[in-house]
Design a protein around this motif. Structure first.
Motif, PDB file in Angstrom:
ATOM      1  N   GLN A  27      31.556 -45.612  45.180  1.00  0.00           N
ATOM      2  CA  GLN A  27      31.189 -44.482  45.389  1.00  0.00           C
ATOM      3  C   GLN A  27      31.203 -43.757  46.606  1.00  0.00           C
ATOM      4  O   GLN A  27      30.513 -44.422  47.481  1.00  0.00           O
ATOM      5  N   ARG A  28      31.707 -42.688  46.713  1.00  0.00           N
ATOM      6  CA  ARG A  28      31.536 -42.057  47.817  1.00  0.00           C
ATOM      7  C   ARG A  28      31.017 -40.516  47.600  1.00  0.00           C
ATOM      8  O   ARG A  28      31.626 -39.954  46.566  1.00  0.00           O
ATOM      9  N   ARG A  29      30.362 -40.089  48.541  1.00  0.00           N
ATOM     10  CA  ARG A  29      29.865 -38.474  48.246  1.00  0.00           C
ATOM     11  C   ARG A  29      29.814 -38.139  49.839  1.00  0.00           C
ATOM     12  O   ARG A  29      28.514 -38.337  50.404  1.00  0.00           O
ATOM     13  N   ASP A  30      30.655 -37.139  49.918  1.00  0.00           N
ATOM     14  CA  ASP A  30      30.433 -36.361  51.089  1.00  0.00           C
ATOM     15  C   ASP A  30      31.174 -35.197  51.105  1.00  0.00           C
ATOM     16  O   ASP A  30      32.254 -35.077  50.458  1.00  0.00           O
ATOM     17  N   ALA A  68      27.435 -32.300  49.882  1.00  0.00           N
ATOM     18  CA  ALA A  68      26.748 -33.424  49.805  1.00  0.00           C
ATOM     19  C   ALA A  68      26.103 -33.681  51.220  1.00  0.00           C
ATOM     20  O   ALA A  68      26.848 -34.265  52.100  1.00  0.00           O
ATOM     21  N   SER A  70      23.893 -35.798  51.926  1.00  0.00           N
ATOM     22  CA  SER A  70      23.991 -37.197  52.250  1.00  0.00           C
ATOM     23  C   SER A  70      24.442 -37.940  50.950  1.00  0.00           C
ATOM     24  O   SER A  70      24.842 -37.316  50.206  1.00  0.00           O
ATOM     25  N   ARG A  71      24.496 -39.200  51.402  1.00  0.00           N
ATOM     26  CA  ARG A  71      25.200 -40.191  50.203  1.00  0.00           C
ATOM     27  C   ARG A  71      24.212 -40.178  48.695  1.00  0.00           C
ATOM     28  O   ARG A  71      24.886 -40.580  47.799  1.00  0.00           O
ATOM     29  N   ASN A  72      22.985 -39.709  49.008  1.00  0.00           N
ATOM     30  CA  ASN A  72      22.127 -39.906  47.796  1.00  0.00           C
ATOM     31  C   ASN A  72      21.832 -38.434  47.247  1.00  0.00           C
ATOM     32  O   ASN A  72      21.138 -38.333  46.264  1.00  0.00           O
ATOM     33  N   TYR A 103      20.926 -39.205  43.519  1.00  0.00           N
ATOM     34  CA  TYR A 103      21.462 -40.496  43.370  1.00  0.00           C
ATOM     35  C   TYR A 103      20.657 -41.755  43.785  1.00  0.00           C
ATOM     36  O   TYR A 103      20.428 -41.946  45.055  1.00  0.00           O
ATOM     37  N   ALA A 106      22.761 -45.231  46.372  1.00  0.00           N
ATOM     38  CA  ALA A 106      24.004 -44.772  46.922  1.00  0.00           C
ATOM     39  C   ALA A 106      25.175 -45.429  46.426  1.00  0.00           C
ATOM     40  O   ALA A 106      26.120 -44.776  46.230  1.00  0.00           O
ATOM     41  N   ARG A 107      25.125 -46.637  46.086  1.00  0.00           N
ATOM     42  CA  ARG A 107      26.078 -47.430  45.595  1.00  0.00           C
ATOM     43  C   ARG A 107      26.466 -47.218  44.078  1.00  0.00           C
ATOM     44  O   ARG A 107      27.450 -47.821  43.641  1.00  0.00           O
ATOM     45  N   HIS A 192      35.188 -35.206  43.867  1.00  0.00           N
ATOM     46  CA  HIS A 192      34.257 -35.630  45.198  1.00  0.00           C
ATOM     47  C   HIS A 192      34.945 -35.163  46.562  1.00  0.00           C
ATOM     48  O   HIS A 192      36.006 -35.604  46.574  1.00  0.00           O
TER      49      HIS A 192
END
Length: 192
Positions: A27-30, A68, A70-72, A103, A106-107, A192
């Motif tokens: 999982q990546r969020r940016d 995004a 942050s990752r969360n 989220y 984060a993972r 994403h």
């Protein structure tokens, strides 16, 4: 034609097909993200002078996009729509909201969402009927990674609108105190 059984079958098949790819991509969020999808939902309305009716089924669609920080957390906007065509007219309910996607881990691909904004009711007939007011959306979903930057995203959303007056074109309000809600289940693709 979308039926509940077909929507569920397609969602199940796509989720099963994605499970093998899920382990390969973390999982990546940016940065920028965008997602869209279709589904099935049931709608209900109440108003000051309405007779009680049962929930009505229809096709749902959504579009969401944003950034995004942050990752969360994802921040953005969303459009959630429901539509039903009875052969004589098409009835639609739509919410446009500023939304957050949280989220908790984060993972994980699991997220909760909520948004506040505007709601619309429309019947495409002659004469047409329209109403606008405020609304909110709450829901949950899961990003199933099928590529480095692509996820299949099953979602469940509750969409509510306090439309107020519903007006018939060429005349004044036909219904007052109009409130609407949609419970929908969908499957989307998120980049994403």
């Amino acid at each position: 034609m979308f039926t509940p059984a077909r929507v569920i079958a397609v969602c199940a098949a796509l989720c099963c097909a994605a499970s093998a790819a899920h382990a390969q991509y973390p999982q990546r969020r940016d940065g920028f993200w965008i997602g869209f999808g279709l589904g099935y939902g049931t709608a209900d309305v109440t108003c000051d002078n309405c007779n009680s009716v049962s929930r009505q089924g229809g096709v749902t669609a959504f579009l969401k996009l944003g950034g995004a920080p942050s990752r969360n957390l994802l921040v953005g906007g969303a459009v959630n729509a429901w539509s039903h065509d009875d052969g004589n007219a098409t009835e639609t309910m739509t919410n446009l909201t500023a939304s957050l996607y949280l989220y908790p881990e984060a993972r994980s691909g699991f997220f909760l969402t909520g948004g506040l904004g505007f709601s619309n009711y429309h019947i495409n007939s002659t004469p047409s009927w329209d109403g606008n007011g405020w609304g909110f959306t709450v829901g949950a979903g899961y990003d199933i990674r099928v590529g480095r930057d692509i996820s299949l995203t099953p979602v469940v959303n509750y969409v509510w609108g306090g439309v107020g007056d519903v007006n018939q074109s060429g005349s004044g309000p036909v219904f007052t105190g109009w409130r609407q809600n949609v419970l929908d289940f969908g499957l989307g693709v998120t980049f994403h």
